[in-house]
Design a protein around this motif. Structure first.
Motif, PDB file in Angstrom:
ATOM      1  N   ALA A 143      26.314  20.444   5.977  1.00 49.22           N
ATOM      2  CA  ALA A 143      25.064  21.063   5.521  1.00 49.22           C
ATOM      3  C   ALA A 143      25.281  22.554   5.254  1.00 49.22           C
ATOM      4  N   GLU A 144      25.998  23.213   6.132  1.00 47.79           N
ATOM      5  CA  GLU A 144      26.265  24.652   5.930  1.00 47.79           C
ATOM      6  C   GLU A 144      27.013  24.874   4.618  1.00 47.79           C
ATOM      7  N   LYS A 145      28.009  24.042   4.386  1.00 47.52           N
ATOM      8  CA  LYS A 145      28.814  24.231   3.170  1.00 47.52           C
ATOM      9  C   LYS A 145      28.049  23.838   1.914  1.00 47.52           C
ATOM     10  N   THR A 146      27.267  22.741   2.007  1.00 46.35           N
ATOM     11  CA  THR A 146      26.595  22.222   0.813  1.00 46.35           C
ATOM     12  C   THR A 146      25.425  23.100   0.371  1.00 46.35           C
ATOM     13  N   TRP A 147      24.624  23.543   1.342  1.00 49.06           N
ATOM     14  CA  TRP A 147      23.405  24.268   0.951  1.00 49.06           C
ATOM     15  C   TRP A 147      23.421  25.737   1.381  1.00 49.06           C
ATOM     16  N   GLY A 148      24.546  26.174   1.904  1.00 43.67           N
ATOM     17  CA  GLY A 148      24.709  27.602   2.174  1.00 43.67           C
ATOM     18  C   GLY A 148      23.921  28.159   3.346  1.00 43.67           C
TER      19      GLY A 148
END
Ligand code: 1FH
Length: 225
Positions: A143-148
């Motif tokens: 989630a951190e990587k996908t949506w920043g």
């Protein structure tokens, strides 16, 4: 021959349904980066209904000889979910939040067992919190990587257990509590069934989310063995 400890029995019994949930198309699309942040927000909103039922139930069960030992305050997720939702949906989200049909069934079942069957509540407690302490960490990372989202920040606080510095040790203690679950063999069987129900309810929520978010029913996900 000594029978396996209950924590092993419950884990083995849940394995197939775990794979099924993990392979749900919604989760695959979400974690494969094929869905937008609105889908993640909608999923998080559904979790809020489930954890509200779990944690309202926990208050009702404090001091119960069967469920009481599992109710550790460091697990509570509602404050983190609410911060995430403030970030994801904006202030006032709670008046707009609507449970999908499967979510409503799930929350109702949790409330029902919390009010009348403590060991059944433990089945739901195990299914969610031990999962969050395990696969949840992978979900946060993606989630951190996908949506920043900021690392461990608003949007993914649900997955961050600030008060549990050593999840592996915590899970060991939790499994010891399961091994000592204060009910007999027959009721333990019923707990296994309730655990299966808990996994199925999760899978149903993903199916409802697939329709709500993509407009298409959930196709079977890719098999990952
Ligand atoms: Fe899980 N889970 N899980 N999981 N999980 C693990 C253990 C548990 C994922 C990975 C793992 C769900 C979902 C996902 C449980 C419940 C639920 C472990 C550790 C991993 C790696 C296994 C080990 O210790 O050997 C991933 C990845 C998921 C999403 C993509 C959902 C379905 C939870 C149920 C509600 C539980 C109870 C355990 C502990 C087993 C034990 O007794 O040790 C997931 C799927 C989340 C779909 C969202 C959507």
């Amino acid at each position: 021959m000594t029978p396996p400890p209950f924590s092993t029995v419950i884990r083995t019994a849940s394995r197939d349904r775990h794979t099924e949930a993990e392979n749900s198309a919604f989760m695959g699309d979400l974690l494969g980066g094929r869905l937008g942040v609105e889908a993640y927000a909608r999923y998080t909103e559904q979790l809020w209904f489930v954890y509200r039922a779990l944690e309202d139930g926990a208050r009702a069960l404090a001091g119960d000889p069967v469920a009481g030992p599992f109710l550790r305050p460091e697990l509570f997720r509602l404050p983190e979910l609410e911060r995430d939702l403030d970030h994801l949906l904006g202030a006032g989200w709670s008046s707009r939040a609507v449970p999908l049909p499967a979510t409503a069934r799930y929350a109702d079942r949790v409330t029902e067992v919390a009010g009348g069957w403590p060991a059944g509540y433990v089945a739901h407690h195990y299914t969610r919190y031990l999962g969050d302490l395990s696969g949840g960490q992978l979900i946060r990372d993606i989630a951190e990587k996908t949506w920043g989202f900021r690392r461990k920040g608003d949007g993914v606080r649900f997955y961050v257990f600030e008060a549990i510095p050593n999840p592996a040790a915590f899970k060991r203690e939790y499994r010891a509590l399961l091994d000592d679950l204060a009910v007999g063999a027959e009721e333990r069987e019923r707990v296994l069934t309730e655990c299966a129900t808990a996994f199925e309810l999760n899978t149903s929520v993903f199916a409802d989310l697939a329709v709500a978010v993509t407009g298409a029913p959930s196709r079977p996900g890719p098999s990952r063995g």
